[in-house]
Structures are given as structure tokens and as C-alpha cells.
Design an enzyme around this catalytic site. Structure first.
Site, PDB file in Angstrom:
ATOM      1  N   ASP A   1       0.429  -1.240  -0.107  1.00  0.00           N
ATOM      2  CA  ASP A   1      -0.218   0.111  -0.429  1.00  0.00           C
ATOM      3  C   ASP A   1       1.039   1.264   0.401  1.00  0.00           C
ATOM      4  O   ASP A   1       1.521   0.834  -0.002  1.00  0.00           O
ATOM      5  CB  ASP A   1      -0.473  -0.053   0.825  1.00  0.00           C
ATOM      6  CG  ASP A   1      -1.971   1.144   1.733  1.00  0.00           C
ATOM      7  OD1 ASP A   1      -2.325   1.583   0.613  1.00  0.00           O
ATOM      8  OD2 ASP A   1      -2.132   2.029   2.612  1.00  0.00           O
TER       9      ASP A   1
ATOM     10  N   ASP B   1      -0.205   5.007   1.422  1.00  0.00           N
ATOM     11  CA  ASP B   1      -1.069   6.004   2.057  1.00  0.00           C
ATOM     12  C   ASP B   1      -0.573   5.233   3.635  1.00  0.00           C
ATOM     13  O   ASP B   1      -1.017   4.201   3.963  1.00  0.00           O
ATOM     14  CB  ASP B   1      -2.039   6.682   2.523  1.00  0.00           C
ATOM     15  CG  ASP B   1      -1.437   7.918   0.690  1.00  0.00           C
ATOM     16  OD1 ASP B   1      -0.226   8.569   0.264  1.00  0.00           O
ATOM     17  OD2 ASP B   1      -2.838   7.743   0.259  1.00  0.00           O
TER      18      ASP B   1
END
Length: 240
Positions: free
Chosen positions: A11, A13
Site C-alpha cells: 500500500d 499511504d
């Protein structure tokens, strides 16, 4: 090592970077805040639609591309992620690395290039972004999908399954997938992992709580606090 690669799925953020890139961009505004009417226009599950309005507003305040980029390049990496991605870049014969994120292509590329880490990542799957003729950044949904658990613009499981299928079609099978994330939208892809794979939720974030609930997944669950924890798992995978 048996010659089969490990796939690292990240991922972005609160994983590669230690904040939310979509909220960080607001710092490029002179006031560093959004009007109340704009803030309240968000509808659950339609974040990318909301960000289109935010980015249009930023453009209307005459903040140009370089002003936006300069602010995005100040977003800090999560501790240990520089070392992890540096290791990945130095071991591309054994590790493929992809990013699946609900941010956007422009932000992710600026940050990775600015940090000197773009070479570590083979592909980025996110919302496409371009500048229009006015110099305003525009973001579009990554894809359409039928998953009821995910935001309207992105199902990370669909992306991961399509990527694995495409790699399999050219003869690449991964001995292990290591999925690293933090949020609720990382549960769907974690659920498609195999028993020999590893799901790594960030400690203290939503994914850790979800993976500790009543719907266990097949993959081994190993929480992480810094990139050093992820690097330890990657090294173990390569040495197994």
C-alpha cells in the site's frame, strides 16, 4: 533460494509514506485548509470523486504543478521504508515489487522519484492523474468493479488477482506474496492470499483489527511497526 521470486505488494499511504498523500496536498494552499462546503461534500466510498474537487480547488487558487510537487516531496517516508525499498532495488532478481494504492499516479511517482526509490517498484496500480490545459491536476478512477466491500474506484483484490494471473500467463509463479498495508481497503486483497503467503498489517491501524476478527484469512498474519519488520520477513522469505 529455489529460483522462484517473492512478490512484495505495498500500500502507499500510511505504509510507504507516513501520512495520507491526499490530505498532505492541502499544505500547498496558502491557508492550508479547505472551505467548509468543500470539506463537507465528501460521500462515503467516493473519495476519488471528492479529491477531484479538492484538486480543482487547488488549481483555482493558482497553485501550479511545481508548487504541488514541491509539497508532495516533503511527505516523510515511514521509518525503515527507505531501507526496505533500497534492499528490494538491489535484489530484483529475486523480488518483484508492486504498489496498489488509492492515492494517484502523480503523487506516488513524485514521491518515489524524489526519494530516489522509483527503481524498486516494478508497477504502480492507482488512480491515473494528469494536468489539464489550465494546469489543474485531475484524477480518474482506477477501474470499475463489482466488489461491494471496496470503494467505487478501486478493488485491490481485483488488481492483485489480475496481476498474478498476468504473471502466471508468462510463466512467473511466486513462492510467496508478502502484502503490506494498513487500512480497511487492504482486507479484500489480503483475503485472496494463500497459506504460504504473509499478510502484514500495520500495528495500531484498521487492518490489524480486521485481521484479528472472526473472518480469518489463509495467509500468516505478521503485524509491522516499521519497514525493518517488513525487511525481516522479506529476508526470511528469500533465505527459506
Amino acid at each position: 533460494m529455489d529460483g522462484m521470486k517473492t512478490l512484495m505488494v505495498l500500500d502507499f499511504d500510511h505504509t510507504v509514506v507516513d501520512d495520507n498523500s491526499d490530505t498532505w496536498v492541502i499544505r500547498c494552499l496558502p491557508s492550508q485548509t479547505l472551505p467548509d462546503a468543500l470539506r463537507s461534500s465528501y460521500r462515503r466510498g467516493h473519495w476519488t470523486e471528492f479529491m477531484c474537487r479538492v484538486l480543482s480547488y487547488i488549481g483555482e487558487q493558482r497553485v501550479g504543478p511545481e508548487g504541488v510537487r514541491g509539497v508532495m516531496e516533503t511527505l516523510p517516508l515511514t521509518p525503515g521504508m527507505r531501507e526496505l525499498l533500497t534492499f528490494v532495488a538491489a535484489h530484483k532478481s529475486f523480488v518483484d515489487c508492486i504498489v496498489i494504492s488509492d492515492s494517484n499516479a502523480m503523487f506516488i511517482d513524485w514521491i518515489l522519484v524524489g526519494a530516489g526509490l522509483r527503481a524498486a517498484v516494478d508497477q504502480v496500480f492507482t488512480n491515473p492523474a494528469t494536468f489539464n490545459q489550465l494546469g489543474h491536476l485531475q484524477v480518474a478512477p482506477h477501474h470499475a468493479h463489482s466488489c461491494s466491500r471496496c470503494p467505487a474506484n478501486l478493488c485491490k483484490r481485483a488488481v492483485l488477482e489480475r496481476y498474478l494471473s498476468g504473471r502466471g500467463a508468462v510463466g512467473v509463479e511466486y513462492r510467496r506474496v508478502i502484502y503490506v498495508g494498513d487500512g480497511g481497503n487492504d482486507l479484500c486483497p489480503a483475503a485472496c492470499l494463500r497459506g504460504r503467503d504473509v499478510a502484514m498489517p500495520r500495528r495500531g491501524y484498521a487492518l490489524e483489527k480486521l485481521l484479528g476478527g472472526p473472518a480469518p484469512i489463509r495467509a500468516r498474519v505478521v503485524p509491522w511497526s516499521s519497514g525493518a519488520d517488513v525487511l525481516e520477513q522479506l529476508r526470511a522469505s528469500l533465505e527459506a
